[in-house]
Design an enzyme around this catalytic site. Structure first.
Site, PDB file in Angstrom:
ATOM      1  CD  GLU A 286      17.826 -24.465  84.125  1.00  0.00           C
ATOM      2  OE1 GLU A 286      16.731 -25.407  84.202  1.00  0.00           O
ATOM      3  OE2 GLU A 286      19.212 -24.767  84.564  1.00  0.00           O
ATOM      4  CG  HIS A 307       5.355  -5.530  62.705  1.00  0.00           C
ATOM      5  ND1 HIS A 307       5.050  -4.109  61.877  1.00  0.00           N
ATOM      6  CD2 HIS A 307       6.921  -5.184  62.380  1.00  0.00           C
ATOM      7  CE1 HIS A 307       5.698  -3.748  61.496  1.00  0.00           C
ATOM      8  NE2 HIS A 307       6.982  -3.813  61.692  1.00  0.00           N
ATOM      9  CE  LYS A 421      13.350 -32.294  86.546  1.00  0.00           C
ATOM     10  NZ  LYS A 421      15.431 -32.379  86.894  1.00  0.00           N
TER      11      LYS A 421
HETATM   12  O1  PA5 Z   1      21.214 -26.533  83.760  1.00  0.00           O
HETATM   13  C1  PA5 Z   1      20.731 -27.335  84.050  1.00  0.00           C
HETATM   14  O2  PA5 Z   1      21.262 -28.077  84.661  1.00  0.00           O
HETATM   15  C2  PA5 Z   1      19.330 -28.587  83.122  1.00  0.00           C
HETATM   16  O3  PA5 Z   1      18.646 -27.610  82.977  1.00  0.00           O
HETATM   17  C3  PA5 Z   1      19.385 -29.580  83.209  1.00  0.00           C
HETATM   18  O4  PA5 Z   1      20.333 -29.524  81.668  1.00  0.00           O
HETATM   19  C4  PA5 Z   1      17.862 -30.618  82.423  1.00  0.00           C
HETATM   20  O5  PA5 Z   1      17.375 -30.233  83.263  1.00  0.00           O
HETATM   21  C5  PA5 Z   1      18.454 -31.940  82.013  1.00  0.00           C
HETATM   22  O6  PA5 Z   1      18.803 -32.527  82.836  1.00  0.00           O
HETATM   23  P1  PA5 Z   1      19.952 -33.612  82.261  1.00  0.00           P
HETATM   24  O7  PA5 Z   1      20.822 -33.423  81.712  1.00  0.00           O
HETATM   25  O8  PA5 Z   1      20.286 -34.757  83.838  1.00  0.00           O
HETATM   26  O9  PA5 Z   1      18.678 -34.836  81.422  1.00  0.00           O
END
Ligand code: PA5
Length: 449
Positions: A286, A307, A421
């Site tokens: 990310e 394996h 989303k």
């Molecule tokens: O790293 C990030 O920002 C995302 O992975 C969020 O943690 C994830 O989408 C969950 O978001 P939230 O804590 O707002 O529910």
């Protein structure tokens, strides 16, 4: 001394010393830039100081709350996804027994990390016979997956225990002011913890996002933070490059990337680190996968995956490098027993600890993969405990920030996550997404779906 070590020997020959020098200067500038933060929460640099800024009192409070919260519970359900899930899951899995659970601690289970109907149905059935409480974690307070799970389990808990008792059995970890979860928390009077504005999801394991669930599982928050603090000091701008493992790791992965090694495999030989790899995968994926750039982070659990993926790693496309997360000492002793008949021809191993066999598998694999043009780095810790996990967490976070800037991407946002989303909301008919719905329905029709 309990120190994380990094070994770059098996990357020799891939990067010229003069390239390395340029990279080293770059990391010095980047680390100073990180440390000179302006204080603007939108920079998302609050994670840098968490180990030294989280007070002893805060940790004691969380541990005490966990103790009283779990006094009459056999199970704690943690609801969250992504950065609000993986850090806690990684640490708890790494510290927990493989089989069964320690009877003095509650069992920790997770929900809202997917939208799998069967998973949530079966979990709800299983929870019918459990005394459980909920820790719901969401920074935005509006994420669909944990939102759905929280609806389901809040309703279930309220049916089981009545609204008043259910509200006592719910803790929320969320934003100070914003979001639907904060609103509900205030309305219902749930106990709550705040996620700092200046810490993004995937960097939040050392905030209440990770600390509250880890405390619920009964693990030592002080040691975790102590390990992270030791690593904070070892990776600060005052430390020169050759003593800074995070800078070395960031430099080497970028140097290899520039040589065409576009995929990094993080490998482990201790299965309890599996979710630690998942946390790492999110952190780097990310943070770096942007602007059509970035090393693709993938994971492998060895020797199991030798394996299955061993063939590709040894002889497939030469676009891979490996980072092995190595643990020097396991928790237990178990040796290969002798056999009178030796029909399996394993007597040459009799009396040897499984750890010795595992260590030779690790060495042999590293040499084989290096010979096969897959450069290798090794990051090792003495053992898996809170202190060493704390070191590892901070090490990878710092390395990821440095590496992202070396790659010239913004390591603290995740604009690409919105695309799925938007489509999901359009397809589900969420109000406000009518245009997307129309576009997607047309596309699906064209595809004959
Ligand atoms: O790293 C990030 O920002 C995302 O992975 C969020 O943690 C994830 O989408 C969950 O978001 P939230 O804590 O707002 O529910």
């Amino acid at each position: 001394m309990d120190e994380l070590k990094i070994n770059l020997t098996d990357t020799k020959g891939y990067v010229e010393p003069r390239d390395m020098e340029a990279f080293q200067h770059q990391t010095t500038r980047i680390i100073s830039k990180l440390e000179e933060k302006s204080g603007d929460p939108d920079e998302f640099l609050g994670w840098l100081d968490l180990p030294q800024q989280t007070s002893r009192e805060e940790l004691i409070e969380m541990a005490r709350t966990a103790e009283s919260f779990t006094k009459d519970l056999d199970t704690v359900l943690i609801i969250g996804i992504g950065g609000s899930y993986l850090g806690a899951k990684a640490v708890i899995e790494a510290l927990s027994p493989y089989f069964g659970s320690d009877k003095s601690r509650p069992e920790i289970v997770f929900a809202g990390q997917n939208i799998d109907e069967d998973y949530h149905h079966e979990l709800r059935e299983w929870l019918n016979d459990r005394e459980y409480g909920i820790v719901v974690i969401s920074k935005s307070g509006t994420t669909t997956e944990p939102g759905i799970a929280f609806r389901i389990f809040k309703e279930h808990l309220e049916e089981k225990k009545g609204q008043q008792e259910a509200s006592r059995r719910i803790i929320a970890v969320t934003d100070r002011e914003k979001g639907a979860l904060r609103k509900l928390t205030n309305e219902r009077g749930y106990k709550s913890y705040v996620i700092p504005d200046d810490v993004g999801g995937r960097y939040s394991v050392l905030t209440p996002v990770g600390l509250v669930p880890i405390a619920m599982a009964g693990y030592d928050l002080h040691k975790l933070l102590e390990g992270a603090e030791a690593m904070r000091q070892r990776t600060s701008s005052e430390v020169e490059y050759h003593n800074n493992p995070a800078a070395q790791y960031a430099v080497m992965r970028n140097a290899l990337y520039q040589k065409g090694k576009a995929i990094e495999i993080l490998g482990i030989y201790q299965a309890r680190l599996y979710f630690f790899m998942e946390w790492w995968k999110q952190l780097f994926g990310e943070s770096e996968g942007k602007d059509h750039k970035g090393i693709f982070p993938s994971i492998a659990q060895f020797t199991t995956d030798l394996h299955s993926m061993g063939q590709y790693i040894q002889e497939g496309r030469r676009i891979l490098f490996e980072t092995i997360l190595s643990v020097e000492e396991p928790r237990h002793h178990l040796s290969v027993p002798p056999a009178n008949d030796d029909t399996d021809n394993l007597n040459y191993l009799s009396g040897k600890r499984m750890q010795e066999v595992n260590a030779m598998a690790e060495k042999g694999t590293r040499l084989a993969h290096t010979d096969g043009d897959v450069p290798n780095m090794t990051i090792s810790i003495p053992r898996i405990d809170e202190y060493n996990l704390g070191q590892l967490i901070y090490f990878f976070e710092k390395a990821c920030a440095i590496s992202g800037y070396m790659l010239d991407v913004e390591p603290f946002n995740q604009p690409g996550v919105e695309a799925y989303k938007t489509n999901m909301f359009g397809l589900l008919g969420k109000p406000g997404y009518e245009k997307e719905r129309q576009r997607l329905m047309e596309k699906l029709r064209e595809n004959g779906e």
